[in-house]
Motif scaffolding. Structure first.
Motif, PDB file in Angstrom:
ATOM      1  N   THR A  34       3.476  -7.091  -4.143  1.00  0.00           N
ATOM      2  CA  THR A  34       3.403  -5.626  -4.113  1.00  0.00           C
ATOM      3  C   THR A  34       2.681  -5.091  -5.347  1.00  0.00           C
ATOM      4  OG1 THR A  34       5.443  -5.517  -2.818  1.00  0.00           O
ATOM      5  CG2 THR A  34       4.768  -3.504  -3.941  1.00  0.00           C
ATOM      6  N   VAL A  35       2.915  -5.701  -6.495  1.00  0.00           N
ATOM      7  CA  VAL A  35       2.177  -5.295  -7.703  1.00  0.00           C
ATOM      8  C   VAL A  35       0.674  -5.423  -7.460  1.00  0.00           C
ATOM      9  CG1 VAL A  35       1.637  -5.899 -10.094  1.00  0.00           C
ATOM     10  CG2 VAL A  35       4.016  -5.828  -9.340  1.00  0.00           C
ATOM     11  N   LYS A  36       0.285  -6.549  -6.919  1.00  0.00           N
ATOM     12  CA  LYS A  36      -1.136  -6.807  -6.666  1.00  0.00           C
ATOM     13  C   LYS A  36      -1.721  -5.784  -5.699  1.00  0.00           C
ATOM     14  CE  LYS A  36      -4.083 -10.746  -5.443  1.00  0.00           C
ATOM     15  NZ  LYS A  36      -4.051 -12.155  -4.977  1.00  0.00           N
ATOM     16  N   ALA A  37      -0.959  -5.465  -4.642  1.00  0.00           N
ATOM     17  CA  ALA A  37      -1.437  -4.510  -3.644  1.00  0.00           C
ATOM     18  C   ALA A  37      -1.526  -3.094  -4.209  1.00  0.00           C
ATOM     19  CB  ALA A  37      -0.529  -4.541  -2.419  1.00  0.00           C
ATOM     20  N   ARG A  38      -0.519  -2.680  -4.970  1.00  0.00           N
ATOM     21  CA  ARG A  38      -0.519  -1.316  -5.515  1.00  0.00           C
ATOM     22  C   ARG A  38      -1.552  -1.188  -6.639  1.00  0.00           C
ATOM     23  NH1 ARG A  38       2.111  -1.773  -1.817  1.00  0.00           N
ATOM     24  NH2 ARG A  38      -0.028  -1.412  -1.080  1.00  0.00           N
ATOM     25  N   LEU A  39      -1.888  -2.284  -7.291  1.00  0.00           N
ATOM     26  CA  LEU A  39      -2.966  -2.251  -8.278  1.00  0.00           C
ATOM     27  C   LEU A  39      -4.279  -1.876  -7.610  1.00  0.00           C
ATOM     28  CD1 LEU A  39      -3.981  -2.814 -11.193  1.00  0.00           C
ATOM     29  CD2 LEU A  39      -4.240  -5.218 -10.505  1.00  0.00           C
ATOM     30  N   LYS A  40      -4.525  -2.434  -6.438  1.00  0.00           N
ATOM     31  CA  LYS A  40      -5.732  -2.083  -5.687  1.00  0.00           C
ATOM     32  C   LYS A  40      -5.707  -0.596  -5.305  1.00  0.00           C
ATOM     33  CE  LYS A  40      -6.392  -6.707  -3.689  1.00  0.00           C
ATOM     34  NZ  LYS A  40      -7.670  -7.008  -4.353  1.00  0.00           N
ATOM     35  N   ASP A  41      -4.528  -0.105  -4.897  1.00  0.00           N
ATOM     36  CA  ASP A  41      -4.397   1.311  -4.571  1.00  0.00           C
ATOM     37  C   ASP A  41      -4.664   2.179  -5.799  1.00  0.00           C
ATOM     38  OD1 ASP A  41      -3.716   0.727  -1.960  1.00  0.00           O
ATOM     39  OD2 ASP A  41      -1.557   0.940  -2.277  1.00  0.00           O
ATOM     40  N   ALA A  42      -4.161   1.727  -6.939  1.00  0.00           N
ATOM     41  CA  ALA A  42      -4.350   2.499  -8.170  1.00  0.00           C
ATOM     42  C   ALA A  42      -5.835   2.661  -8.482  1.00  0.00           C
ATOM     43  CB  ALA A  42      -3.621   1.816  -9.328  1.00  0.00           C
ATOM     44  N   VAL A  43      -6.590   1.604  -8.311  1.00  0.00           N
ATOM     45  CA  VAL A  43      -8.038   1.680  -8.528  1.00  0.00           C
ATOM     46  C   VAL A  43      -8.655   2.697  -7.569  1.00  0.00           C
ATOM     47  CG1 VAL A  43     -10.210   0.413  -8.319  1.00  0.00           C
ATOM     48  CG2 VAL A  43      -8.242  -0.655  -9.445  1.00  0.00           C
ATOM     49  N   ARG A  44      -8.223   2.637  -6.322  1.00  0.00           N
ATOM     50  CA  ARG A  44      -8.762   3.552  -5.310  1.00  0.00           C
ATOM     51  C   ARG A  44      -8.454   5.008  -5.637  1.00  0.00           C
ATOM     52  NH1 ARG A  44      -6.337   4.994  -0.590  1.00  0.00           N
ATOM     53  NH2 ARG A  44      -4.764   3.344  -0.826  1.00  0.00           N
ATOM     54  N   HIS A  45      -7.325   5.254  -6.277  1.00  0.00           N
ATOM     55  CA  HIS A  45      -6.930   6.623  -6.617  1.00  0.00           C
ATOM     56  C   HIS A  45      -7.432   7.069  -7.996  1.00  0.00           C
ATOM     57  CE1 HIS A  45      -4.406   7.642  -3.187  1.00  0.00           C
ATOM     58  NE2 HIS A  45      -3.916   6.419  -3.220  1.00  0.00           N
ATOM     59  N   GLY A  46      -8.254   6.251  -8.620  1.00  0.00           N
ATOM     60  CA  GLY A  46      -8.835   6.651  -9.903  1.00  0.00           C
ATOM     61  C   GLY A  46      -7.898   6.513 -11.088  1.00  0.00           C
ATOM     62  N   ILE A  47      -6.826   5.764 -10.933  1.00  0.00           N
ATOM     63  CA  ILE A  47      -5.894   5.527 -12.040  1.00  0.00           C
ATOM     64  C   ILE A  47      -6.531   4.531 -13.012  1.00  0.00           C
ATOM     65  CG2 ILE A  47      -3.638   4.507 -12.614  1.00  0.00           C
ATOM     66  CD1 ILE A  47      -2.709   5.629  -9.829  1.00  0.00           C
ATOM     67  N   LYS A  48      -6.411   4.807 -14.303  1.00  0.00           N
ATOM     68  CA  LYS A  48      -7.066   3.980 -15.321  1.00  0.00           C
ATOM     69  C   LYS A  48      -6.117   2.995 -15.987  1.00  0.00           C
ATOM     70  CE  LYS A  48     -10.688   4.149 -15.993  1.00  0.00           C
ATOM     71  NZ  LYS A  48     -11.758   3.444 -15.222  1.00  0.00           N
ATOM     72  N   GLU A  49      -4.825   3.304 -15.962  1.00  0.00           N
ATOM     73  CA  GLU A  49      -3.840   2.391 -16.537  1.00  0.00           C
ATOM     74  C   GLU A  49      -2.618   2.341 -15.626  1.00  0.00           C
ATOM     75  OE1 GLU A  49      -4.884   3.345 -21.263  1.00  0.00           O
ATOM     76  OE2 GLU A  49      -2.836   3.585 -20.514  1.00  0.00           O
ATOM     77  N   LEU A  50      -2.190   1.130 -15.292  1.00  0.00           N
ATOM     78  CA  LEU A  50      -0.969   0.932 -14.512  1.00  0.00           C
ATOM     79  C   LEU A  50      -0.074  -0.005 -15.308  1.00  0.00           C
ATOM     80  CD1 LEU A  50       0.549   1.399 -11.795  1.00  0.00           C
ATOM     81  CD2 LEU A  50      -0.474  -0.753 -11.007  1.00  0.00           C
ATOM     82  N   THR A  51       1.144   0.443 -15.575  1.00  0.00           N
ATOM     83  CA  THR A  51       2.090  -0.359 -16.342  1.00  0.00           C
ATOM     84  C   THR A  51       3.266  -0.718 -15.450  1.00  0.00           C
ATOM     85  OG1 THR A  51       1.474   0.917 -18.310  1.00  0.00           O
ATOM     86  CG2 THR A  51       3.435  -0.476 -18.474  1.00  0.00           C
ATOM     87  N   VAL A  52       3.606  -2.005 -15.380  1.00  0.00           N
ATOM     88  CA  VAL A  52       4.706  -2.451 -14.523  1.00  0.00           C
ATOM     89  C   VAL A  52       5.738  -3.196 -15.357  1.00  0.00           C
ATOM     90  CG1 VAL A  52       3.311  -2.548 -12.419  1.00  0.00           C
ATOM     91  CG2 VAL A  52       3.469  -4.575 -13.877  1.00  0.00           C
ATOM     92  N   TYR A  53       7.000  -2.989 -15.000  1.00  0.00           N
ATOM     93  CA  TYR A  53       8.133  -3.603 -15.700  1.00  0.00           C
ATOM     94  C   TYR A  53       8.391  -4.956 -15.056  1.00  0.00           C
ATOM     95  CZ  TYR A  53      12.158  -2.698 -18.821  1.00  0.00           C
ATOM     96  OH  TYR A  53      13.064  -2.692 -19.859  1.00  0.00           O
ATOM     97  N   SER A  54       7.941  -6.023 -15.676  1.00  0.00           N
ATOM     98  CA  SER A  54       8.011  -7.344 -15.080  1.00  0.00           C
ATOM     99  C   SER A  54       9.285  -8.100 -15.460  1.00  0.00           C
ATOM    100  CB  SER A  54       6.786  -8.162 -15.499  1.00  0.00           C
ATOM    101  OG  SER A  54       6.834  -9.460 -14.995  1.00  0.00           O
TER     102      SER A  54
END
Length: 222
Positions: free
Chosen positions: A36-56
């Motif tokens: 899911t992290v990998k998939a939402r990272l792709k979405d973040a790029v599509r939405h113009g997000i420049k930084e995504l931080t995830v609690y691993s």
């Protein structure tokens, strides 16, 4: 009304409950969560997000069973090995935030290699909070702080280049920040999503981004 967020942080909560509900080992939940992290990272790029931080992995997660911690570390190592080249090819910069003194040396080498390999990428930065705790980060910075105000203090945090998140999302229906980015998220908009993290799909992500767009950010002003 706000424009879409450029800097988003997520508390990726619910992997264990997702696995329990399906009667599968908890590590399967963590694998699904990593997907899911990998998939939402792709979405973040599509939405113009420049930084995504995830609690691993939090500083408190060490208290889990040795079996679960070992499985998590093994999974994390395998993911780094297989996915770093792919993320690099996609222009993702990887950056780990958290303590590094308790991580096995072989895994730490992998983390540092991933950071070095992707250091020049600019499409999006993926900050991975690993052995991370917000209070510990502040304490670590405070030990080295000699004055100079908030800006100087901020330069002593684990990733001083990180922007303060516009939006902080927590999944699984829990409504707390759980020692996550306590300094950085002081003025973040908070959105709590009901989905367990492995079920947090593109539509759920977009719903949170839409919720953010309805907020008025005043930072204490009028």
């Amino acid at each position: 009304m706000s424009e879409g967020p450029k800097y988003v942080a997520i508390i990726t909560d619910g992997n264990g409950r997702w696995a329990q509900a399906r009667g599968v080992p908890v590590v399967d939940g963590h694998q699904a969560g990593a997907d899911t992290v990998k998939a939402r990272l792709k979405d973040a790029v599509r939405h113009g997000i420049k930084e995504l931080t995830v609690y691993s992995f939090s500083t408190e997660n060490w208290s889990r069973s040795a079996e679960e911690v070992t499985a998590l570390m093994r999974m994390f190592s395998q993911r780094l090995m297989t996915e770093t080249p792919e993320l690099h090819a996609e222009g993702v910069r990887m950056r780990f935030i958290g303590r590094r003194d308790r991580v096995a040396s072989a895994l730490l080498e992998q983390m540092e290699a991933a950071e070095a390999t992707t250091a020049a990428n600019t499409r999006i930065t993926l900050f991975i909070a690993f052995d991370y705790g917000g209070r510990q980060e502040i304490l670590d910075a405070a030990e080295r702080y000699t004055g100079g105000g908030e800006e100087a203090f901020g330069q002593l945090l684990y990733a001083p280049e990180m922007h303060e998140p516009d939006l902080l999302i927590r999944t699984s229906g829990e409504q707390r920040v759980s020692n996550y980015l306590l300094w950085q998220a002081a003025y973040s908009e908070l959105v709590f999503a009901p989905e367990l993290w492995p079920d947090f799909d593109s539509a759920a992500f977009e719903r949170c981004l839409d919720e953010y767009s309805t907020r008025q950010r005043r930072f204490g002003g009028r």
